[in-house]
Design a protein around this motif. Structure first.
Motif, PDB file in Angstrom:
ATOM      1  N   SER A  32       0.822  -1.215   0.000  1.00  0.00           N
ATOM      2  CA  SER A  32       0.000   0.000   0.000  1.00  0.00           C
ATOM      3  C   SER A  32       0.855   1.265   0.000  1.00  0.00           C
ATOM      4  O   SER A  32       0.363   2.348  -0.259  1.00  0.00           O
ATOM      5  CB  SER A  32      -0.902   0.023   1.239  1.00  0.00           C
TER       6      SER A  32
ATOM      7  N   HIS B  97      -0.711  -1.120  -5.797  1.00  0.00           N
ATOM      8  CA  HIS B  97      -1.943  -0.865  -5.037  1.00  0.00           C
ATOM      9  C   HIS B  97      -1.700   0.211  -4.001  1.00  0.00           C
ATOM     10  O   HIS B  97      -1.991   0.038  -2.835  1.00  0.00           O
ATOM     11  CB  HIS B  97      -2.411  -2.125  -4.294  1.00  0.00           C
TER      12      HIS B  97
ATOM     13  N   LEU C  62      -6.564  -6.974  -4.645  1.00  0.00           N
ATOM     14  CA  LEU C  62      -6.347  -6.636  -3.234  1.00  0.00           C
ATOM     15  C   LEU C  62      -6.409  -7.865  -2.331  1.00  0.00           C
ATOM     16  O   LEU C  62      -5.802  -7.888  -1.265  1.00  0.00           O
ATOM     17  CB  LEU C  62      -7.358  -5.589  -2.765  1.00  0.00           C
TER      18      LEU C  62
END
Length: 164
Positions: free
Chosen positions: A99, A128, A146
């Motif tokens: 992330s 992501h 995800l």
């Protein structure tokens, strides 16, 4: 089900390529700092250090960066004092850019000190990001869902990156 993304030979090749990119970016430097985020990022940083020193005259200072990945706003510890990396070229290394949380807090920590140049390196970039951070040097970019997880395994004489 797990899928091997990178095997030992491929990881070695990616590390070598990242080392060449670091050398090209720092060709005029006598010394650079490679700061690896505990634990796999630091393992990767040690491997990159070895390759940079093999291919160039640059002296590499290794720095271990301890970040609480579950609570990254906690105090960050480094094995080098600020004076040791101040006004130098620094590369912050982690194994996987998920992330961007760990990397962005790591970057924030080093921004308290004037640096000559600041870059980031990861073995796997997952694409992501929750934060506006990018890897300057990366082994592989991977578009995943995800729900999928990427793990890098550094066992003695056996390295791999897997998708779970």
């Amino acid at each position: 089900m797990t899928t091997t993304i990178l095997d030992k030979k491929q990881i070695a090749h990616k590390i070598k390529r990242i080392a060449f990119q670091i050398y090209e970016t720092n060709v005029d430097e006598k010394e650079v700092v490679i700061a690896g985020i505990v634990s796999n990022g630091f393992t990767l940083a040690k491997m990159i250090k070895k390759e940079v020193e093999k291919i160039s005259p640059i002296k590499v200072l290794l720095c271990e960066v301890v970040i609480d990945k579950k609570n990254p706003i906690r105090q960050i510890e480094t094995s080098l004092k600020k004076e040791e990396y101040q006004n130098k070229s620094l590369i912050l290394v982690d194994d996987v850019l998920h992330s961007g949380t760990t990397l962005i807090y790591g970057v924030k920590h080093f921004l308290d000190v004037p640096l000559k140049q600041f870059k980031t390196a990861v073995l796997v970039d997952r694409n992501h990001k929750k934060y506006p951070i990018k890897a300057d040097f990366k082994g592989i970019s991977l578009s995943t869902s995800l729900s999928e997880n990427v793990s890098v395994i550094f066992e003695k004489n056996n390295y791999s990156a897997i998708l779970e």
